[in-house]
Scaffold this motif. Structure first.
Motif, mmCIF file in Angstrom:
data_model
loop_
_atom_site.group_PDB
_atom_site.id
_atom_site.type_symbol
_atom_site.label_atom_id
_atom_site.label_comp_id
_atom_site.label_asym_id
_atom_site.label_seq_id
_atom_site.Cartn_x
_atom_site.Cartn_y
_atom_site.Cartn_z
ATOM 1 N N GLY A 146 54.311 -29.812 -31.471
ATOM 2 C CA GLY A 146 53.054 -29.609 -31.488
ATOM 3 C C GLY A 146 52.590 -28.046 -30.909
ATOM 4 N N LEU A 147 51.771 -27.345 -31.184
ATOM 5 C CA LEU A 147 51.386 -26.069 -30.610
ATOM 6 C C LEU A 147 51.413 -26.228 -29.342
ATOM 7 C CD1 LEU A 147 48.685 -24.711 -33.312
ATOM 8 C CD2 LEU A 147 51.228 -24.172 -33.269
ATOM 9 N N PRO A 148 51.821 -25.190 -28.579
ATOM 10 C CA PRO A 148 51.791 -25.202 -26.982
ATOM 11 C C PRO A 148 50.121 -25.193 -26.615
ATOM 12 C CG PRO A 148 53.445 -23.763 -27.699
ATOM 13 C CD PRO A 148 52.842 -24.031 -28.992
ATOM 14 N N VAL A 149 49.415 -24.558 -27.302
ATOM 15 C CA VAL A 149 48.093 -24.302 -26.964
ATOM 16 C C VAL A 149 47.308 -25.772 -26.905
ATOM 17 C CG1 VAL A 149 47.111 -23.791 -29.256
ATOM 18 C CG2 VAL A 149 45.812 -23.222 -27.248
ATOM 19 N N LEU A 150 47.658 -26.664 -28.074
ATOM 20 C CA LEU A 150 47.013 -27.856 -28.107
ATOM 21 C C LEU A 150 47.664 -28.741 -27.211
ATOM 22 C CD1 LEU A 150 45.420 -30.059 -29.345
ATOM 23 C CD2 LEU A 150 46.912 -30.396 -31.280
ATOM 24 N N ARG A 151 49.192 -28.769 -26.906
ATOM 25 C CA ARG A 151 49.739 -29.567 -25.869
ATOM 26 C C ARG A 151 48.926 -29.533 -24.650
ATOM 27 N NH1 ARG A 151 55.931 -28.946 -26.508
ATOM 28 N NH2 ARG A 151 56.118 -30.990 -25.518
ATOM 29 N N THR A 173 51.455 -35.373 -33.060
ATOM 30 C CA THR A 173 51.711 -36.045 -34.284
ATOM 31 C C THR A 173 50.993 -36.278 -35.524
ATOM 32 O OG1 THR A 173 50.834 -38.329 -33.588
ATOM 33 C CG2 THR A 173 53.276 -37.896 -33.101
ATOM 34 N N SER A 174 51.036 -36.262 -36.677
ATOM 35 C CA SER A 174 50.109 -36.137 -37.747
ATOM 36 C C SER A 174 49.334 -37.609 -37.698
ATOM 37 C CB SER A 174 50.577 -36.138 -39.074
ATOM 38 O OG SER A 174 51.491 -34.833 -39.228
ATOM 39 N N GLY A 175 48.466 -37.871 -36.832
ATOM 40 C CA GLY A 175 47.730 -39.103 -36.547
ATOM 41 C C GLY A 175 48.507 -40.132 -35.687
ATOM 42 N N ALA A 176 47.744 -41.518 -35.302
ATOM 43 C CA ALA A 176 48.149 -42.235 -34.330
ATOM 44 C C ALA A 176 49.073 -43.015 -35.166
ATOM 45 C CB ALA A 176 47.298 -42.941 -33.890
ATOM 46 N N CYS A 305 50.119 -44.163 -27.195
ATOM 47 C CA CYS A 305 49.895 -43.388 -28.519
ATOM 48 C C CYS A 305 48.409 -43.555 -28.526
ATOM 49 C CB CYS A 305 50.252 -44.537 -29.332
ATOM 50 S SG CYS A 305 52.153 -44.791 -29.541
ATOM 51 N N TRP A 306 47.809 -42.158 -29.036
ATOM 52 C CA TRP A 306 46.533 -41.652 -28.888
ATOM 53 C C TRP A 306 46.071 -40.851 -30.262
ATOM 54 C CZ3 TRP A 306 44.198 -41.779 -23.782
ATOM 55 C CH2 TRP A 306 44.976 -42.039 -22.700
ATOM 56 N N THR A 307 44.778 -40.939 -30.418
ATOM 57 C CA THR A 307 44.148 -40.363 -31.485
ATOM 58 C C THR A 307 43.120 -39.321 -31.474
ATOM 59 O OG1 THR A 307 43.570 -40.975 -33.953
ATOM 60 C CG2 THR A 307 42.716 -42.368 -32.131
ATOM 61 N N MET A 308 42.801 -38.668 -32.365
ATOM 62 C CA MET A 308 41.301 -37.793 -32.396
ATOM 63 C C MET A 308 40.715 -38.551 -33.337
ATOM 64 S SD MET A 308 42.044 -34.646 -30.826
ATOM 65 C CE MET A 308 40.901 -33.483 -31.541
ATOM 66 N N SER A 309 40.982 -39.347 -34.214
ATOM 67 C CA SER A 309 40.235 -40.124 -35.144
ATOM 68 C C SER A 309 39.035 -40.893 -34.702
ATOM 69 C CB SER A 309 41.103 -41.065 -36.026
ATOM 70 O OG SER A 309 42.276 -40.406 -36.579
ATOM 71 N N LYS A 310 39.163 -41.583 -33.718
ATOM 72 C CA LYS A 310 37.982 -42.499 -33.359
ATOM 73 C C LYS A 310 36.810 -41.593 -32.702
ATOM 74 C CE LYS A 310 39.838 -46.536 -33.807
ATOM 75 N NZ LYS A 310 40.883 -46.210 -34.700
ATOM 76 N N TRP A 320 48.822 -38.098 -30.927
ATOM 77 C CA TRP A 320 49.908 -37.767 -29.873
ATOM 78 C C TRP A 320 50.370 -38.895 -29.239
ATOM 79 C CZ3 TRP A 320 44.803 -36.353 -28.702
ATOM 80 C CH2 TRP A 320 44.334 -36.841 -27.605
ATOM 81 N N VAL A 321 51.739 -38.642 -28.906
ATOM 82 C CA VAL A 321 52.402 -39.754 -27.969
ATOM 83 C C VAL A 321 52.556 -39.005 -26.622
ATOM 84 C CG1 VAL A 321 54.630 -40.679 -27.363
ATOM 85 C CG2 VAL A 321 53.865 -40.396 -29.747
ATOM 86 N N ARG A 322 52.063 -39.828 -25.654
ATOM 87 C CA ARG A 322 52.130 -39.243 -24.131
ATOM 88 C C ARG A 322 53.334 -40.187 -23.398
ATOM 89 N NH1 ARG A 322 51.788 -40.601 -18.982
ATOM 90 N NH2 ARG A 322 51.092 -39.338 -17.526
ATOM 91 N N ALA A 323 54.611 -39.426 -22.980
ATOM 92 C CA ALA A 323 55.699 -40.107 -22.480
ATOM 93 C C ALA A 323 56.389 -39.312 -21.345
ATOM 94 C CB ALA A 323 56.811 -40.735 -23.494
ATOM 95 N N ASP A 324 57.408 -39.802 -20.731
ATOM 96 C CA ASP A 324 58.220 -38.735 -19.979
ATOM 97 C C ASP A 324 58.895 -37.668 -20.483
ATOM 98 O OD1 ASP A 324 60.256 -41.098 -20.150
ATOM 99 O OD2 ASP A 324 61.294 -39.489 -19.593
ATOM 100 N N GLU A 325 59.073 -36.643 -19.989
ATOM 101 C CA GLU A 325 59.744 -35.442 -20.857
ATOM 102 C C GLU A 325 60.970 -35.822 -21.418
ATOM 103 O OE1 GLU A 325 60.723 -30.688 -19.827
ATOM 104 O OE2 GLU A 325 59.895 -32.060 -18.108
ATOM 105 N N ALA A 326 61.777 -36.555 -21.032
ATOM 106 C CA ALA A 326 63.204 -36.712 -21.478
ATOM 107 C C ALA A 326 62.896 -37.793 -22.495
ATOM 108 C CB ALA A 326 64.010 -37.441 -20.722
#
Length: 456
Positions: A146-151, A173-176, A305-310, A320-326
């Motif tokens: 993902g773009l650093p600015v969006l992350r 990601t390209s959607g949820a 797991c998250w979305t901009m759609s709703k 996007w997925v949110r998880a630990d860095e590894a």
């Protein structure tokens, strides 16, 4: 294959220019040819399928005879009708949910999906050119994480909501749906046992089934998955738990804080990885979004797991997925295999949209509250025997019809109305009396659709 699943896959199969047996045989053969009914599947018993489809048993028997003559199936007395292995070049088990997103004819009233139209905020932002695209034109355009600015924008957005997040913990990601699929593929192997709510989000059930895992549904309690049953099932060492503790799709409920904390305790003690679906997180009808498992579950066990759609629009393919860095680093490598990156233009629009999240939430709350009231009025008037629980959020109602909802959906198809019955939201094709009705349609359209489906 359960009759409810086959009914979903068949879609609108009747044709005024064909005899019913011929139309049924043709549609099933197309599903077989395209791999949606896999080789080796056993079709539902004739009597059961006829009841669900609302046709005479002779119609089903004639259609199956045509399919057998064409080499698509083989029928054995006492063993049922099985799809022949030689007819299909690929095996793909689809639950019918993704069929909801095909282009329906103009004369069909689609009440099968809770996907929302674009918010006003989205229209305002998309009407202008995206900011800052020029510097990226000098690059190859591929940013797999993902773009650093969006992350950074996502991390700040979640942190403001009380979900402390660093940019390195975000994979755009390209959607949820892609986010969910990546989480599943990165965490699970085919054959693994996965616990999930029953009912649950049908898109995730499709992704889990497609990956070949074994699903065990756990009923809901206190607005979410029954924690005591999760603890009991955890003894068998499942590979993961898929759940929604914030706003649950399809029921519109939310776990109590006590139940959420108890679930986190079970997860942590058992070392059970969790894929938490937060896609409906933004759609509470009042107040702030409901909490998630973030901060309660050990970071190495938690993927969300998250979305901009709703909140904004499904046409903007950003999740996007949110998880630990590894884990994010491992998922980035997995993502490169089939999708190098999300559109830069979409991501730049997403940065601007996240700045308007508060405005978009207020708009969604007002819209859903208004349409919830009109939907409930229509249901009380047109289907007074149907029942439902008051929701705290989400874009639909989980309605108990008290009758066979699968047969009702089939009846509605012939009246030009698409509906979603309970079994499509169940890992075990349960909830056969339930319907999920979307909230965003205006009262007049819902009235027309239900009237046609009910034969009024």
């Amino acid at each position: 294959m359960d009759s409810a699943e086959l009914s979903r896959l068949l879609g609108v199969w009747t044709d005024a220019d064909e005899r019913l047996p011929d139309a049924l045989a043709r549609t099933i053969s197309e599903l077989v040819d395209h791999g949606f009914v896999p080789a080796g599947s056993t079709l539902p018993p004739q009597r059961e399928l006829a009841q669900v489809l609302g046709v005479a048993r002779g119609t089903v028997a004639s259609a199956l005879a045509t399919l057998e003559a064409g080499g698509y199936v083989v029928s054995t007395r006492g063993s049922g009708t099985r799809v022949r292995s030689g007819r299909v070049g690929a095996e793909h088990r689809a639950g019918g949910r993704l069929f909801s997103f095909t282009n329906a004819p103009r004369d069909v009233i689609d009440l099968s999906s809770g996907a929302l139209p674009a918010s006003t905020v989205t229209g305002e932002v998309l009407s202008a050119s995206p900011d800052g695209v020029d510097p990226y034109l000098e690059t190859d355009g591929y940013f797999p994480a993902g773009l650093p600015v969006l992350r950074q924008a996502i991390a700040e957005h979640l942190t403001r909501d009380g979900v402390p997040t660093r940019p390195a913990e975000v994979l755009v990601t390209s959607g949820a749906q892609q986010a969910t699929s990546l989480a599943i593929r990165g965490l699970l192997d085919p054959g693994d046992l996965v616990l999930t709510e029953d009912p649950s989000y049908r898109g995730a059930l499709c992704a889990l089934r497609d990956h070949g895992v074994r699903l065990e549904g756990v009923p809901l309690r206190d607005g979410g998955i029954d924690v005591s049953l999760v603890a009991r099932a955890a003894v068998r060492r499942p590979a993961a738990l898929y759940c929604q503790t914030s706003v649950h799709n399809p029921t519109g409920q939310s776990m109590t804080r006590h139940a959420r904390a108890a679930l986190a305790d079970v997860v942590n003690r058992r070392g059970l990885p969790v894929v938490e679906d937060c896609c409906s997180y933004d759609l509470t009808l009042s107040g702030r979004p409901a909490p998630t498992l973030t901060g309660l579950v050990a970071p190495e066990l938690h993927l969300s797991c998250w979305t901009m759609s709703k909140l904004f629009w499904g046409g903007l393919r950003v999740g996007w997925v949110r998880a630990d860095e590894a884990r994010i680093r491992r998922l980035v490598e997995l993502r490169k295999v089939d999708d190098l990156a999300t559109s830069i233009v979409d991501q730049l629009y997403a940065v601007r949209l996240l700045r308007r999240a508060a405005d978009a939430r207020r708009e969604r709350q007002a819209m859903l509250t208004k349409h919830l009231a009109s939907t409930e009025r229509v249901l009380r008037e047109m289907a007074p025997a149907w029942t439902w629980r008051r929701i705290i959020g989400g874009s639909g109602l989980w309605v108990d019809t008290g009758t066979d909802a699968v047969a009702f959906v089939e009846q509605a198809k012939r009246a030009g109305v698409k509906l979603a019955a309970g079994p499509s939201f169940s890992p075990h094709d349960g909830h056969r009396t339930m319907l999920r009705l979307p909230l965003w349609h205006d009262g007049a359209e819902l009235r027309r659709g239900l009237g046609a489906a009910l034969g009024e």
